[in-house]
Structure formats: structure tokens, C-alpha cells
Design a protein around this motif. Structure first.
Motif, PDB file in Angstrom:
ATOM      1  N   ARG A 274     -88.515  -8.156  -2.349  1.00  0.00           N
ATOM      2  CA  ARG A 274     -89.201  -8.150  -0.851  1.00  0.00           C
ATOM      3  C   ARG A 274     -90.463  -8.501  -0.968  1.00  0.00           C
ATOM      4  N   MET A 275     -90.489  -9.069  -2.102  1.00  0.00           N
ATOM      5  CA  MET A 275     -91.953  -9.998  -2.429  1.00  0.00           C
ATOM      6  C   MET A 275     -92.388 -11.245  -2.746  1.00  0.00           C
ATOM      7  N   ARG A 433     -88.878  -7.032 -10.224  1.00  0.00           N
ATOM      8  CA  ARG A 433     -89.054  -8.767 -11.437  1.00  0.00           C
ATOM      9  C   ARG A 433     -88.443  -8.833 -10.933  1.00  0.00           C
ATOM     10  N   TRP A 434     -87.117  -8.536 -11.600  1.00  0.00           N
ATOM     11  CA  TRP A 434     -85.363  -8.602 -12.181  1.00  0.00           C
ATOM     12  C   TRP A 434     -84.895  -9.922 -10.641  1.00  0.00           C
ATOM     13  N   THR A 658    -100.958  -4.107  -9.171  1.00  0.00           N
ATOM     14  CA  THR A 658    -101.156  -5.559  -8.245  1.00  0.00           C
ATOM     15  C   THR A 658     -99.749  -4.832  -6.664  1.00  0.00           C
ATOM     16  N   MET A 659     -98.753  -5.350  -7.789  1.00  0.00           N
ATOM     17  CA  MET A 659     -97.570  -5.134  -7.058  1.00  0.00           C
ATOM     18  C   MET A 659     -97.409  -3.430  -6.199  1.00  0.00           C
ATOM     19  N   LEU A 660     -96.992  -3.234  -7.017  1.00  0.00           N
ATOM     20  CA  LEU A 660     -97.719  -1.033  -5.855  1.00  0.00           C
ATOM     21  C   LEU A 660     -98.641  -1.164  -5.293  1.00  0.00           C
ATOM     22  N   SER A 661     -99.593  -1.819  -5.257  1.00  0.00           N
ATOM     23  CA  SER A 661    -100.171  -1.991  -3.885  1.00  0.00           C
ATOM     24  C   SER A 661    -100.016  -2.936  -2.472  1.00  0.00           C
ATOM     25  N   LEU A 662     -99.150  -3.412  -3.363  1.00  0.00           N
ATOM     26  CA  LEU A 662     -98.383  -4.117  -2.051  1.00  0.00           C
ATOM     27  C   LEU A 662     -97.550  -3.220  -1.194  1.00  0.00           C
ATOM     28  N   ASP A 670     -94.214  -9.594   5.641  1.00  0.00           N
ATOM     29  CA  ASP A 670     -94.790 -10.611   5.499  1.00  0.00           C
ATOM     30  C   ASP A 670     -95.518 -10.899   3.845  1.00  0.00           C
ATOM     31  N   LEU A 671     -94.716  -9.744   2.670  1.00  0.00           N
ATOM     32  CA  LEU A 671     -94.465 -10.242   1.697  1.00  0.00           C
ATOM     33  C   LEU A 671     -93.981 -11.144   0.781  1.00  0.00           C
TER      34      LEU A 671
END
Length: 740
Positions: A274-275, A433-434, A658-662, A670-671
Motif C-alpha cells: 500500500r505504500m 513489508r513482506w 512510521t508506517m502505522l502513521s502513514l 498517494d503512499l
């Protein structure tokens, strides 16, 4: 003038002859139809011979004799397929002289192509054969059928359409919408182009519905999209249109394209995330593996199980699938019941002392606690012993509670929060991340062998044929600017007895300030300071037992200039958390590691740790891998161990946060945008920065080339032929490799 009159009179005679023939034939036909048959045989003949309907056509005029070169061409795009008039005339003749097979449409197509060779049919044969003028000879034949008789043959496209009649209105609307420049259903140009190509190839027939009802393909895609949360995705990112409310061709076409867009969004994010990893940090670099939208259309719509086909874009690795199963369990969707720890008194374990035995509190909640924490020994014991206390302490650390090992009210509350607790969030970001990692982690030619290093767990594993071959402890980079980067690269060779070439960052930030305090500090540390031709300084440490890299360096060239190596500081491996380096990874048992890798790439050489240690000395030795082995540096704060238990590790670099915040900030697609980061500067410190009194080993002042560039100093000329496994003498030790 005389010739013109003669020609005029001849033309008039032709017209009169044609008119007379036309009237004679028409009268004969009418008479024959009006004359009653006297016997049954004549009536049978009449019934067997169909007669063309007389055309109500006015007598021909001069304007009717223009040659039409297109009337007999069924497809203007294929002029080469037009048959000569002679061939068409032959086709117009009845087979075996049986007029029952003659068709008016066959007769009228011939004259327009080549009037000079008009076909000979059962009507108007004599005048056509006797008349040299092509324009007058073709007119009688044209009267056998209306002028529009050839129109159906000129539209073969409609006859070849594969769209069912009930789906044709939807197909027409799909054609209109995909041709419209105002269509905004697809966010990416390549996905819209793939949709246009896919639907045009099937004559714009819908694939998710048939006669207004969902097909198996449509049902399978919708089922997968609605179950997106099972893979750590958000189902709201893949909206499913309401097909039950779509009752018009416009609405069905719109729903068709919206479902196709959601299908592509799911496949893309399931495969790549997703990002984009660049959104998280500048020190992450994984190979891109985007989807091919055309392949997604073909794969999903042709599969027997569309849901399974779409699910196939999620990571295939075993560790990912195990996390998916644990996610379901944490959400209370597992096979077993959800375990809840009841409120009660605080439980603690007091270890034994010299004159006091260990204190183990007894509580009926302990068996549930053992089950909840995955303790497999003494599952029915009600004793709050050392094993339970250690498990509680580890759990507390994983959820950012003070790791006391005491079961208090806050710990019970954290254990009983199965819906949106920290563990679920941690599992979800690890599943994300996987998606960044390559689908194929290993090298196929050597049994899919690869190295995988988990930074938060401080472990390195060598995998082959889906099984662990070897593992060891590692020391990783300190949080902050020295964090170990996440990457995938290939290890090409190892170096025994490496030289440590101090990186500019360490020289600037640590050694130069130290030299200001003590100009002899580097000399006392066994480091060699040199001045390069370009005026910059270089600091190195020769091979040896005290070398900062130890005895072995494992080289996988990368833009972050990091690698794995031995270390003389063995005591750090005894610590639970081992983030102490400047970014490189220190390996606990490098001789075993080297022999394992060499036996994978060169199984006939029979390397052993003893053979590797026999190479220790003062000269560098490079051992090349015939087949490079992939190295995957990962950040797994959640994983399932060999016993099937979910393990949680501390987020030492803050990547989870950081990822949870994004994910929660609502930026949506947009991510997926790539973020450009400034590359680190590897400028070498100028010699002018040295304080007075510093001993410089070599004064190569002057002008000219400064030798190999920084990357070549690090990896021995990356991009050039790799060094052969030969022992090099002391005179060849000047190749510099800079570490972090």
C-alpha cells in the motif's frame, strides 16, 4: 458530325433493344404466372422452381451506366479479396444447371465490379452477350433484385460478434465509456490501456456479469476484495459496486469498470504494498516488481477460481502466510477460542537466593496465561514460575510496557485487547513489508539458496530448498544515522584477512575530533593515515587479528556501502539487543558462515571452518562465488518461530511507528508514490582538516589522478571482473575497502 449522328443512332438502337427485351421478359413472366396449370406435374415443377420477384424499377437512363467500383466490394479494407467478375458470374450460375439454387443476391453483385464481363444468367442473357457496351449490358441484370440487396454482405463485423444479445446493450455502453476522455475510473494510464485492450478483444462483452447477473468470475473477485482485511489490507480501499442496483446498461457498464479498477488496485497493492518503501526511509532499497495490468485481466478472468487467482498476488513466502494465520487468531477468528485472562491479584515470581527458596505464587489463571503466551511445558500448572515470568516480561517488552515480569492490571489489560491492540498493528505492518521483498528470494541454480537477516531479532539465517541450513547471531547498526539499511543484493565473494578502510563519516565525526585532542591516537590504535593525490586523507587498518573487520568480510556491493564481517569484539554477541555498529553487520561465527556459503556455491570443494581458518594471515585472499547468493536484509518485528509461536521484537528503528502513521493519515494511493531522497555524500576529508603534529604515513602530494573511486575502494572495482581466489602479497594490500 456524321460520325456523331451514327453513334447517336446506334446508341438509340441499343436502348430500344434493351427496353424491348425488358418488356418481353416481364410480359412472359407475368403471363407464365397467370396461366393456370392443367395437371399435377406442372404444378409440382412450379413449386420446385422459385421465381424472382419482379422489381418495380423504372427504365434505365444514361446516368445509370456509371461504373461503380465499390458496390461489389464487401469489405473496403480488403480490396485484395474482391473476386473478378468472371469468377462471381461462375458462382452465380446454378450448379449442375439446376435453377433452384440460383440466388438473386448472387446475381446482383457481379455487374458492379466489371460491367464488360457481365454474368450470364437465366434472364437477359442474349442482349448482354450481344452488346459490346458494358453500361447497357448490365442494366437488365440489375433489375432482378432491389438496389439494396447487397447491403447485408457489406457488414461482416456484426455477423462475427460473440456478444450475447442480452449483453449487447452493456457492451455498447462499455465501448462508449472506454472511448470517453472523461472516464476517471482508472487512476493509472497503463491500467486504463489494459482495460481498453481487454474489453475490445472481447467485443466489449462484460466479464463480471451475464444478462445482468453476476458471473462466477465476478463473484470470486468480489469475495476476495471483501476479505482484503485477512491479508492486512483495508477492504474500503477496494470498493465493490452494487450490482443489484444496476438495472440499466449504463449502470451495469459503470459497475463493470469500477469492479475492474478495484481488482487492479487489489492486485497492485497485494503484490507491491500500500505504500512505497521510499515513503518510510531513505535507507531502504528493494527491487521493484509491479504488476502487469494486462496479465491481471487475463489471469483472473480466465481462472476457474477468480478469488484464488487474485489472492495469488499476495506474497507466497511461508513466513507471510504464518503471519496471516496469526492475524486471524489475534482478531478472534482463529480455530480455537479467544483466551481471556481474568482480573485478579498481582502475580510475581521471586528467584531463589542464598538462604531463601524461590517464591512461586499459585493462581488458577496461570494455565490460561501459559496458553495465551504459548508456553508448551506444564500447561496445566497453576504456579507462576520463572518460565511464566520470563514470558510475561517478553510480552511486556513487545507492547512497550516496563518489562518487570509481574502480571499486573496493565499487563492483563494488554493481554485481553484482541481487536486493535499493538500486536495486530505490528503484524499488519510486517505483512506490508513482506510485499516489498522479491517473490523469489533465492538463487534457483543452487536450490533457491539465500541469506536472510532480521535486524530487530539480530539473527542471520542461510536457507536452501525451503529449509534453514545454518543460523548465527549478528550485531546491527545503531538507531539513527547508523541504522542498517533494508535491501536485497547478491553476495559475490568473500575476503579473508581484509583491510579496514575507514569511511569518511567516521573520519569526520569521530577521528578528526579525537586527533584534535591527541594527534597520536590513530597511531596508537594501529591505524594508518595517508594523504591521497587529490589532497584528501585516508585512514586504514591493515589485516590482522585486531582488525575492526576481524578475519573475514562478506561482500554484496550496494549503494549504502555496507557488508557483513567478523569482529574482534565477541562479547557483544552475548547481549540480547545488539545494535552497536555503524551500519554494517557483524557475524558471530564467520568461519562457519564462509564454509556454508562456499559449500553451496562450490559443493565439490568441501570447505570446512578449519580450512577457512588456515587462510588467516597478513595478506588478503578473495574467494569468488561461481553463483552469487542473494542477501535479504529485513526488518521483522513480528514473525512466527519454528514452534508456531508469534514472536514480537522491539521497533528499534521506529519503522513500525512510521508506517502505522502513514497508513492512518488517509493519503490513500498517494503512499504508492516514490519519494526521492538525497544520496549520502562520500566526500573525503581534506588534509587541511588535520591538526598539527599528526603523523602522515605517505605524502603523495601533487596533482593527477586520485586513484580508484570510492565505490571501487569499497568493493574492489564493482562492475569489473571479480578477483580470482588467489593469495595476494603484501605489496598488493593497498586496495582499500571502506566500511561503515
Amino acid at each position: 458530325m456524321r460520325d456523331c449522328s451514327n453513334n447517336r443512332r446506334g446508341f438509340d438502337r441499343v436502348l430500344m433493344a434493351v427496353a424491348a427485351t425488358f418488356l418481353t421478359v416481364s410480359a412472359s413472366s407475368a403471363f407464365a404466372q397467370d396461366t393456370p396449370r392443367s395437371n399435377a406435374s406442372e404444378l409440382a415443377i412450379d413449386a420446385a422452381i422459385p421465381r424472382p420477384e419482379p422489381a418495380n424499377v423504372p427504365p434505365p437512363t444514361a446516368s445509370d451506366f456509371k461504373a461503380d467500383t465499390t458496390a461489389a466490394v464487401p469489405d473496403a479494407a480488403k480490396p485484395a479479396d474482391v473476386k473478378p467478375a468472371e469468377v462471381q458470374a461462375t458462382e452465380a450460375k446454378p450448379v449442375d444447371a439446376k435453377p433452384v439454387d440460383a440466388k438473386p443476391a448472387d446475381v446482383v453483385t457481379a455487374p458492379a465490379t466489371k460491367p464488360a464481363d457481365a454474368p450470364k444468367t437465366d434472364t437477359a442473357v442474349a442482349p448482354a452477350a450481344a452488346t459490346p457496351a458494358p453500361a447497357t449490358a448490365t442494366a437488365p441484370a440489375a433489375t432482378l433484385a432491389p438496389a439494396t440487396a447487397a447491403a447485408p454482405a457489406a457488414e461482416p463485423a456484426k455477423a462475427a460478434s460473440n456478444v450475447a444479445a442480452e449483453d449487447q446493450p452493456v457492451a455498447d455502453k462499455l465501448r462508449e465509456q472506454l472511448a470517453s476522455k472523461s472516464l476517471r475510473t482508472f487512476d493509472r494510464k497503463n491500467e486504463r490501456a489494459a482495460a481498453e485492450k481487454f474489453y475490445s478483444a472481447r467485443d466489449y462483452a462484460p466479464v463480471f456479469t451475464k444478462a445482468g447477473k453476476l458471473t462466477d468470475t465476478g463473484k470470486g473477485v468480489i469475495a476476495r476484495l471483501k476479505d482484503a482485511a485477512a491479508d492486512g489490507l483495508d477492504a474500503s480501499d477496494y470498493p465493490v459496486p452494487d450490482f443489484t442496483a444496476a438495472t440499466t446498461p449504463d449502470a451495469l457498464a459503470d459497475a463493470e469498470l469500477k469492479l475492474a479498477a478495484s481488482m487492479l488496485d487489489y492486485a497492485r497493492q497485494a503484490q507491491s504494498g500500500r505504500m512505497h518503501w521510499s515513503q518510510v526511509s531513505a535507507d531502504i532499497l528493494y527491487p521493484e516488481h509491479p504488476i502487469d495490468p494486462a496479465e491481471v485481466f487475463a489471469n483472473v478472468t480466465s481462472a476457474k477460481d477468480a478469488s484464488a487467482a487474485l489472492d495469488g498476488y499476495n506474497p507466497p513466502q511461508k513466513l507471510y502466510k504464518e503471519l496471516k494465520k496469526k492475524l486471524a487468531e489475534l482478531r478472534g477468528q482463529g480455530e480455537g477460542p479467544v483466551i481471556t485472562i481474568a482480573d485478579g491479584p498481582t502475580l510475581r515470581y521471586v528467584p531463589a537466593r542464598k538462604k531463601q527458596a524461590a517464591v512461586e505464587m499459585d493462581d488458577p489463571r496461570v494455565p490460561d496465561l501459559r496458553n495465551k503466551l504459548g508456553i508448551t511445558e506444564d500447561t496445566d500448572s497453576t504456579k507462576y514460575d520463572a518460565t511464566v515470568a520470563r514470558a510475561v516480561e517478553k510480552f511486556q517488552s513487545s507492547v512497550d510496557l516496563k518489562p518487570t515480569g509481574v502480571l499486573d492490571e496493565r499487563t492483563v489489560k494488554a493481554l485481553n485487547n484482541p481487536k486493535r491492540d499493538r500486536q495486530i498493528d505490528t503484524v499488519i505492518v510486517n505483512m506490508e513489508r513482506w510485499r516489498w521483498l522479491p517473490r523469489q528470494l533465492g538463487a534457483a541454480s543452487v536450490g533457491n539458496a539465500y541469506v536472510i537477516l532480521n535486524i530487530p531479532d539480530y539473527t542471520l539465517k542461510v536457507m536452501q530448498n525451503g529449509a534453514q541450513v545454518w543460523t548465527t547471531r549478528v550485531v546491527t547498526g545503531k538507531p539513527g544515522q547508523h541504522a542498517t539499511p533494508l535491501l536485497t543484493e547478491t553476495m559475490k565473494y568473500i575476503t579473508v584477512n581484509p583491510t579496514w578502510n575507514v569511511p569518511p563519516s567516521i573520519i569526520y565525526n569521530e577521528y578528526l575530533p579525537a586527533l584534535q585532542q591527541d594527534p597520536t591516537v590513530l597511531q596508537r590504535m594501529g591505524l594508518k593515515l595517508e594523504r591521497n593525490r587529490d589532497g584528501s586523507i585516508h585512514v586504514s587498518q591493515p589485516p590482522g587479528e585486531a582488525n575492526a573487520l576481524g578475519r573475514i568480510r562478506f561482500n554484496f556491493p550496494n549503494k549504502f556501502l555496507v557488508y557483513q564481517h567478523d569482529t574482534p569484539d565477541k562479547y557483544l554477541f552475548a547481549k540480547d539487543e545488539r545494535a552497536f555498529s555503524h551500519g554494517c553487520m557483524r557475524v558471530q561465527n564467520p568461519d562457519q558462515y564462509a564454509s556454508v556459503l562456499l559449500n553451496i556455491t562450490e559443493p565439490n570443494q568441501h570447505y570446512t571452518p578449519e580450512r577457512i581458518r588456515s587462510m588467516y594471515g597478513s595478506s588478503e585472499v578473495d574467494l569468488k562465488f561461481p553463483t552469487p547468493i542473494p542477501v535479504n536484509i529485513t526488518y521483522q518485528t513480528a514473525f512466527v518461530d519454528d514452534a508456531g509461536k508469534l514472536q514480537i521484537r522491539r521497533d528499534i528503528y521506529g519503522r513500525d511507528a512510521t508506517m502505522l502513521s502513514l497508513l492512518r493519515n488517509g493519503r490513500g494511493k498517494d503512499l504508492e508514490t516514490v519519494v526521492a531522497h538525497a544520496q549520502p555524500s562520500y566526500a573525503r576529508p581534506p588534509s587541511s582538516s588535520l591538526p598539527p603534529g599528526v603523523n602522515v604515513a605517505g605524502d603523495n602530494s601533487g596533482f593527477g589522478s586520485s586513484g580508484p573511486n570510492f565505490f571501487e575502494r569499497l568493493f574492489g572495482g564493482f562492475g569489473q571482473p571479480e578477483p580470482q581466489p588467489v593469495r595476494r602479497g603484501q605489496a598488493q594490500q593497498q586496495r582499500r575497502v571502506i566500511t561503515r
